[in-house]
Structures are given as C-alpha cells and as structure tokens.
Design a protein around this motif. Structure first.
Motif, PDB file in Angstrom:
ATOM      1  N   TYR A  32     144.282  26.755  15.468  1.00  0.00           N
ATOM      2  CA  TYR A  32     142.640  26.935  15.802  1.00  0.00           C
ATOM      3  C   TYR A  32     141.986  28.363  15.315  1.00  0.00           C
ATOM      4  O   TYR A  32     142.331  29.514  15.779  1.00  0.00           O
ATOM      5  CB  TYR A  32     143.074  27.198  17.663  1.00  0.00           C
ATOM      6  CG  TYR A  32     141.741  27.275  17.876  1.00  0.00           C
ATOM      7  CD1 TYR A  32     141.161  26.617  18.499  1.00  0.00           C
ATOM      8  CD2 TYR A  32     141.014  28.627  19.195  1.00  0.00           C
ATOM      9  CE1 TYR A  32     139.584  26.755  19.379  1.00  0.00           C
ATOM     10  CE2 TYR A  32     140.213  28.667  19.787  1.00  0.00           C
ATOM     11  CZ  TYR A  32     139.178  27.778  19.672  1.00  0.00           C
ATOM     12  OH  TYR A  32     138.179  28.027  20.756  1.00  0.00           O
ATOM     13  N   GLU A  56     145.270  23.775  18.619  1.00  0.00           N
ATOM     14  CA  GLU A  56     144.544  23.205  19.448  1.00  0.00           C
ATOM     15  C   GLU A  56     144.910  22.170  19.931  1.00  0.00           C
ATOM     16  O   GLU A  56     145.698  21.216  18.403  1.00  0.00           O
ATOM     17  CB  GLU A  56     143.289  23.761  19.238  1.00  0.00           C
ATOM     18  CG  GLU A  56     142.658  22.877  20.936  1.00  0.00           C
ATOM     19  CD  GLU A  56     140.839  23.029  20.117  1.00  0.00           C
ATOM     20  OE1 GLU A  56     140.285  22.950  21.198  1.00  0.00           O
ATOM     21  OE2 GLU A  56     140.681  23.397  19.393  1.00  0.00           O
ATOM     22  N   ARG A 340     143.958  26.549  24.327  1.00  0.00           N
ATOM     23  CA  ARG A 340     144.668  26.602  23.192  1.00  0.00           C
ATOM     24  C   ARG A 340     145.855  27.184  23.626  1.00  0.00           C
ATOM     25  O   ARG A 340     146.345  27.832  24.653  1.00  0.00           O
ATOM     26  CB  ARG A 340     144.664  28.146  22.347  1.00  0.00           C
ATOM     27  CG  ARG A 340     142.999  27.628  22.113  1.00  0.00           C
ATOM     28  CD  ARG A 340     141.852  28.004  23.477  1.00  0.00           C
ATOM     29  NE  ARG A 340     142.063  28.801  24.157  1.00  0.00           N
ATOM     30  CZ  ARG A 340     141.325  30.942  23.802  1.00  0.00           C
ATOM     31  NH1 ARG A 340     140.152  30.771  22.807  1.00  0.00           N
ATOM     32  NH2 ARG A 340     141.013  31.190  24.372  1.00  0.00           N
TER      33      ARG A 340
END
Length: 872
Positions: A32, A56, A340
C-alpha cells in the motif's frame, strides 16, 4: 486415504492444490502507498514512508479514493524526518487518514428524519498502522482550528496510558493536550474551574453506560462537558470511538434487544450531531446488522442509497458476500474508509488437532449421558410448573430454558478446554525448548466459577488465601444450573429435588478436570507465567490434590495495573509464557518488539476460540505488530470432537464476512486460510444429509459396513478369494437383519483381519494386498494427507529406500514423467517413518520444501500411528 485418486495423479493434484492455495493467498494483498497524497497535490510534505510494510486487499487496491481537497492545520515538523534521519512523527499512511477524515467531516448526512449530522469517517486499519497515532492526529488538527474538546472512547480503562502516549509523542514540543480519565472523576458537572477544561476526555465503553445510585449518568456528564456551557447541538469537536466493535449490537434482530453499549453510542452521536465522529476498529462488524451504530457513514437515511437501516440490511443480506465486498470498496471510493494492515510476510499458521485419549472420550461420553438426564429433569420441572418442555427443542421461552442451553454450551466448551490443556502444556514446553516465547489465547477464565466454589468452601474472596479442592469450571456450571435454576414450584412430593440431588451426586462422582487456566498456571507457576486476564484472584493446584486461592496482585501493585505489570515482565523476558483472555485481547502488544529485551519469536497458541470473529482477530493482533524483530507462528488447537469443529466453522464463516465488510475481500481478515473449517459447502451439506439418513435408518454402523464392502468390490476385483469371503460376510449380515454392530465388526474382521468395533471415530481396516504388502485404510484429515503426500514425493527423491506398500511403484516413480506403474492413493509408512529418523535440521528443511513445519509433520505421523495402533 482418498480412494478417488491414484498414484501420480493424486500427488499432482495435491501439489497443484497446495500451490493454488499459496498463490491465492499471496494475491489477496498488495503493498500500500497513498496514491493520491503527493507533495504537489498537498502543497507541502506528506510524511515519510511508514516504517513497516503496509498492505491492502487487492480488491480494495483496485479502487482509488477521491482527490484530497482538505488541508489539515498541522505543523510541518510532524511530516518531516528528524534531523538525524528516520521516520516522521506522522507517516504518509497515517497522514492520509487525517486528510480524508477532515474531508469527510466537512460533509453532512441525515441518518434519521430531521437530524442533520456531520459525516463520519471509518479507520478500519489492522495492527501495525498506528490507529492511536491517527486518532491523535485528527484531534490535534481540530485543536489547532479551535475545537479544543474531544472525547476518546476505548475498550478498557487500561488503554488510558496508550492514549496519553500517542498524544504526547505527536504533540511534544508543539502543544500540550491534557487527558482527563472519566473513570477517576466524580459524577456531576465537570467544571473548568476545577481543572477539567479543554482537552481530551477519555472513557471506556463500560463507563459510558455507568450511573450512580442517584441515577446520574456518565453519558449526560460527557455531553454536558463537551458542550462547555453551550447547546450540545453546537459541539463540533472530535468523538473517537476506538475499538468501536464494542457497539456492534446496537440494533434488534427480533430475538435479542440492543445492548446498552450500542444504544449509548447511538445516543451520544445523536445528542452531539455536529461532532466529528471517528469509527476506529479493524473488526467493526462480522454481520451486516452489526453496522447499526455507524449512522454517520451516510449509508441510509435521507439522500442515502437506502431509506432506512432495515432496507440496508435486507438488501445487503440478499446480495451476500459479494455485496459486502462492494460496500467496502464503495466507502473507500467516497473517501469514508481506509483499511490497511501490516503485511503478513513471515507469519506462519498451523492447525493442530488435540486427539482425546480413551479415558477422556469416556469422560466426555459420561458427561453427555448425564446431560440427557439433566434435560429430562428440566422437562419434568417445566411440566410440573405448567410450562412447556424444552429438553429436545432448545426453547421453552422461559428463563430456565435459556439457562439450560447456555449452560449446556458453556459446559462442553469448558470441558474441552480442560481436556486440551495437556496438549497445550506439551506444545508450550516444546516451543520454549526451541527458543520461542509462548502466548496462549483463551476467552474464559472460570473466575466466576472459582468465586462460587471459594464461597462454598468458606473463603471470604478477599486478599487472604483459602485452601480448598480444585475447581472444575464445567462441573461448577452444571452445579449452579441444578441448584439455582431448576424450577421446583410444583414439586409437591419432593421428587424433583430428589432427582436433582441424585444428579449432583452423579456429577461429583465424575472425574471432572480442573479449569484449563488453573492447569496451565499451576504447571508453570505464577513466576513463569504472565497472566493478563480479568480475574482478580487465581487458584493454584497443589501436589496433594488440593488447591489454594490467592490474589493476582503483588504487594504495592494496584489491581487495575496488574495486567500492565505482567505484560512488562513478559516483554522484558522475565516470563516467557503469557496467557491472555478476552479482557486483554485488544490494545496491548505482546509481539517481539525491538524496543524490549524479549525479541524471541512468538508462538501464539489459540486453545479456545472466541465467540465472535472480531474477538478472535483482535487476539491474533496481539502478537503481530509494527517494529517486530521476528514474525509470529500461529497454532490453532482444535480437538477431534465434532462439536468443536462445527463451532470453528461458524468462526471461519464470520471471518470471511468480516474480511468482506472491512477489507473488501472475504479472505482479507486474517491473512490465513480457514477454509477447511467452513462446512457450509456442497460437501458439507451432502455429509449432513448422509448423517441424517443414517440416523433415521437407525443403523450407522450397518451403513458404514456397506460402504466399505462396496469399496472393496470395486477396488479388489483381481482378488477373487477375498471377494468370496467378503460376499460370505455380507450374506451373514443379510441373514441376520438384527445383527449388532459388534457382529458386523466380527464379520469384517474375519475377512480383513481387524476392524475395531469399540472405536467408531477411528474406524479402520487392515488389508492384505495382492503384491504381498499390507495396508491400513483409516480416516485422515485432508490437510494432513496432503502434507504427508507432498512430503512423500520429496522423500522418494531424497532417500534411498524400499517402499513398503508398493515397492515396484515407488522405485519406478519419476518426478515430471509418467510412470508405467500406477501408484495407489496411499502413504508409504516405511518411507515416511524414515523422516522421523532424520536429523532435526534435515526434517525442518524437508518440511519447509512442502510449505509446512516439522512439528506439523510429526503430529500427522503420530495421528497415523495412533490409528494403526487402534487396530491391534
């Protein structure tokens, strides 16, 4: 073994399945990076990269958040690396949350008619991202804009120290934001003249619903303080609902009333409509109805996609898992969600089966028979009191019926925990010897049951010691049910009381094991175990069979800080075994933190599954966090009792829903695959159908025998003599339609050399093969069979050997080429037995080549050996 595959076909299919599972899990997550947040767009620094690898769900990564238009009022020093290098106080992923939270708070929504509210924002990050730092960032941003009163609600008063730490680390050298712990303040008006002015009011969810004897509520106190003398409707500060999953039961489903916590969270939001609400939790909901408290996301109400929450739940439930995944992606696309987590690279998972001994099985069966008598007694009591029977239906609609079935579930759950304790002790000792620090996860401590037993023994429950007998949590559960919840109002002749006393005596005669937590703590000793639970006192089992209760707190240590002291001892390495219950399953860190002395790898053994997916995932997150020296190894310990496997199936299903709602991917909740526990499939439905048919026929063993006979008719066509004997045994069974299971087993034994009738759970057959070998047909878990089959493929190439089952076939086997000899769907006992004789290093290397661990392979071999031993 699996009769549907043979030889190389089976090995190739197993290898391909393992590769597909590994590749599928690898594709679940992507690294991410805040794509929209750049210095050019924001007009200044945006923070350095996060110190750990953040990922993610791939499905969420396919969706872009909106263009950032909000500019937080934060000092640039928070977003620049320190002079000596390193990470900025707010990393780029943390700063992104502050930006999108401020942007969301500028919008409005109308969740209920006539009530316009500031839109909320949901931080659904997992461990390692720094949710506390993000909350502190949002509070500081609002503080700098003049909104200087914030409410921080968390799951426990013990997290006050984390709240203060996050605010201090972020605000040091800039602003000093005071924190006021509500649980230490008196009821009544909080006056700025007494020092309770601008700052952060910290409260737990339990304090949020508290009231004193004068019916003064903490909730009213919070609203009054936030308003600061003005109208509550004008308050525009921050309300951070940390670990907000505590409010998930905010809506009624027709069976259960909303919880007080859920109702209080909704009331707080509605009384302060302009407040900037943050929903913060990695496990916000495992069912759609759990989202009821998230009114500020604009999912229902005026101008929203759905007119009401009921419409929202109906449509989402109808859409299934796919609709839930799309919901998470839609929230991200609208700038209302970030989700996340710390990458799972290096983490490993293992499912370990705790096989009950014959004595434990006998105890379990005896307990089940006792419960049948208990249900009959409660049926008789209900009839005597003009009630309806509930012994077989699970209802009754009365308080006694609810107590019966709640106690029934708790009894067997606690019994299995205690029976698994011996496996836990052995695996913990092995882990300690191999250089691990061990974290044991359970949900219940048996503290209430211990208090009941202590009171019966004459103890005062205070700080003194009480000598007594060992306490068995399952036995105490059943005792309390019989003595306190059996309705005896219509017992004119005293027969119900007499039957109750007889059942209590029968319970006392059973060798019920002590509470699981007491077994573990007593085995290692309090000086070696860091216990982080909610109980105030513990019970130590003594060598003479008695027990002693004592306070958990050491001298000069307040009870509300015991868990903090225990955690510190574990993190310093003074204690290498930690036990966490539900009370310590959120907010604390037990990972191999580089900032502490104990950086040994963590072995996280789950000896009791949580009641909900959220709690289970929260507990997993204690040992996998940022700044860790080594990733953890997770071991899920499940007994071979079918009831616990069904319970695990429920958790697996809810983990999938949790991942769909919060991560946009049903596989994104934990990073591990628990698909083997999900029985809600075509195969599961078929298995249940066959079981019900067999039960309806009243001849389970007969149907099993018929299946074995058909199997050998199909597979042993070359062996005419064996077929003739099988047919003779079949005719014998057919001639006597009332043949008992033992007689059927004897008939099978005459043909195949040893069917064990006393162990239907370990049903097996010893076979003579046409090539002169011997074979054992027995049940084996699919995952274990696949591991051993893949390992066998490696051993064929790595070791000189003489195969036991099919010597010619194994010698002819060549990887990557088809053999003229077709291998049977079998495991070579001699070849696999050679694995156990290899050096430990060689065992570990071979296990790693097939994607598993040495301990898992040895456990599988023990299971096969146990099945073989049961046939002789």
């Amino acid at each position: 073994v699996n009769p549907q595959y043979e030889g190389e076909t089976m090995l190739a299919a197993a290898h391909e399945a393992a590769l597909e599972e590994t590749q599928a899990l690898a594709l679940v997550f992507q690294p991410y990076i805040p794509r929209r947040l750049t210095p050019e767009v924001m007009g200044g620094p945006v923070g350095t990269a996060h110190p750990e690898t953040i990922v993610e769900a791939a499905a969420m990564a396919s969706v872009s958040p909106p263009e950032p238009t909000y500019r937080p009022k934060l000092d640039e020093s928070l977003l620049l690396p320190p002079a000596g290098g390193g990470t900025s106080r707010l990393s780029s992923v943390q700063f992104e949350s502050v930006v999108y939270a401020g942007q969301a708070h500028q919008g409005t929504c109308e969740p209920v008619e006539g009530l316009t509210c500031a839109r909320g924002f949901y931080i659904g990050d997992g461990t390692g991202v720094g949710k506390g730092r993000q909350i502190a960032g949002v509070i500081l941003d609002n503080w700098m804009q003049g909104r200087r009163r914030a409410v921080w609600v968390s799951i426990s008063a013990e997290l006050l120290y984390d709240c203060r730490r996050d605010l201090k680390d972020l605000c040091e050298g800039l602003q000093e934001i005071p924190v006021f712990p509500l649980h230490k303040l008196p009821y009544g008006q909080l006056d700025a003249d007494e020092g309770i002015g601008d700052g952060v009011l910290f409260t737990s969810y339990s304090a949020l619903i508290a009231a004193n004897k004068q019916n003064e509520r903490r909730l009213d106190q919070i609203v009054s303080w936030a308003a600061g003398g003005s109208e509550p409707a004008l308050y525009a500060g921050v309300i951070a609902l940390d670990e907000c999953h505590k409010a998930k039961h905010a809506a009624t489903d027709g069976r259960l009333r909303p919880t007080k916590t859920g109702e209080a969270v909704i009331e707080l939001q509605r009384r302060l409509p302009r407040a900037r609400v943050l929903y913060v939790s990695a496990t916000a909901a495992s069912e759609v109805k759990d989202l009821a408290y998230m009114e500020r996301l604009g999912l229902w109400g005026k101008g929203a996609p759905f007119p009401s929450f009921a419409d929202f739940t109906n449509e989402m439930s109808r859409g299934g898992m796919c609709a839930m995944e799309l919901l998470a992606m839609d929230l991200k696309a609208r700038g209302l969600l970030v989700s996340r987590m710390l990458a799972f690279s290096g983490c490993s998972y293992e499912i370990s089966t705790a096989t009950l001994t014959l004595a434990q099985r006998h105890l379990y069966d005896s307990a089940a028979e006792l419960w049948l008598k208990v249900l009959d007694l409660f049926d008789a009591a209900a009839a005597a009191n003009d009630g309806c029977a509930f012994g077989s239906g699970g209802g009754g609609g009365n308080a006694a019926g609810k107590h019966v079935w709640a106690s029934h579930q708790q009894f067997f759950r606690q019994l299995l925990n205690s029976l698994k304790a011996t496996h836990v002790l052995r695996q913990t000792e092995d882990a300690l010897a191999n250089g691990f620090s061990v974290v044991l996860g359970l949900m219940s401590t048996g503290a209430a049951r211990m208090a009941d037993a202590e009171a019966r023994a004459g103890g005062d429950g205070g700080k003194g010691e009480t000598l007594m007998e060992a306490v068995s949590a399952p036995a105490e559960i059943l005792r309390q049910l019989l003595e306190k919840h059996l309705p005896t109002g219509g017992d004119g002749d005293g027969s119900l009381a007499a039957r109750r006393d007889a059942l209590v005596a029968e319970l006392d005669a059973l060798p019920m094991p002590p509470t699981a937590l007491d077994i573990v703590v007593s085995h290692f000793g309090p000086d070696r175990v860091a216990e982080m639970t909610g109980r105030k006192r513990r019970l130590l089992l003594l060598p003479d069979g008695t027990a002693r209760t004592e306070s958990r707190a050491k001298p000069n240590v307040p009870l509300d800080q015991v868990n903090l002291h225990e955690r510190s001892a574990f993190m310093r390495g003074e204690k290498r075994v930690a036990i966490i219950s539900e009370a310590a399953s959120a907010g604390i860190s037990l990972h191999a933190d580089l900032a502490f002395a104990n950086t040994q790898p963590r072995m996280h053994i789950t000896m009791e599954l949580a009641w909900s997916a959220e709690k289970q995932l929260q507990q997993f997150g204690r040992t996998h966090r940022a700044r860790q020296a080594q990733p953890p190894h997770y071991k899920l310990l499940v007994s071979d009792v079918g009831g616990e496997a069904r319970f695990a199936a429920t958790i697996a299903k809810r983990l999938a829903v949790l991942g769909a709602i919060t991560r946009g991917d049903r596989r994104g909740a934990s990073g591990a695959s628990f698909a083997q526990f999900d029985f809600d499939s075509v195969h599961g439905h078929r298995a249940l159908e066959l079981l019900l048919v067999a039960i309806g026929d009243g001849a389970c063993e007969q149907r099993l025998w018929e299946r074995f006979r058909h199997f050998f008719e199909a597979k042993g066509a070359q062996n005419q003599a064996a077929l003739a004997q099988a047919q003779a045994a079949s005719n014998l069974a057919a001639a006597d339609g009332n043949a008992s299971p033992a007689e059927l087993a004897a008939a099978a034994a005459a043909v195949f050399g040893g069917l064990t009738p006393a162990l239907p759970q370990r049903l097996g057959l010893l076979l003579a093969l046409t090539d002169g070998g011997a074979a054992l047909l027995c049940p084996l878990a699919p995952a274990a069979f696949r591991r051993l089959a893949l390992l066998q493929e490696k051993l064929v190439k790595a070791l000189p050997h003489a195969g036991a089952l099919h010597p010619r076939g194994f010698r002819a086997h060549r990887t990557g080429a088809r053999s003229a000899v077709v291998l049977a769907a079998a495991l070579d006992g001699t070849l696999l037995g050679a694995y156990a004789a290899l050096p430990v290093g060689a065992q570990e290397r071979l296990a790693a080549q097939v994607g598993t661990r040495r301990s898992a392979v040895l456990t599988d071999l023990e299971e096969v050996a146990a099945a073989a031993a049961n046939l002789f």
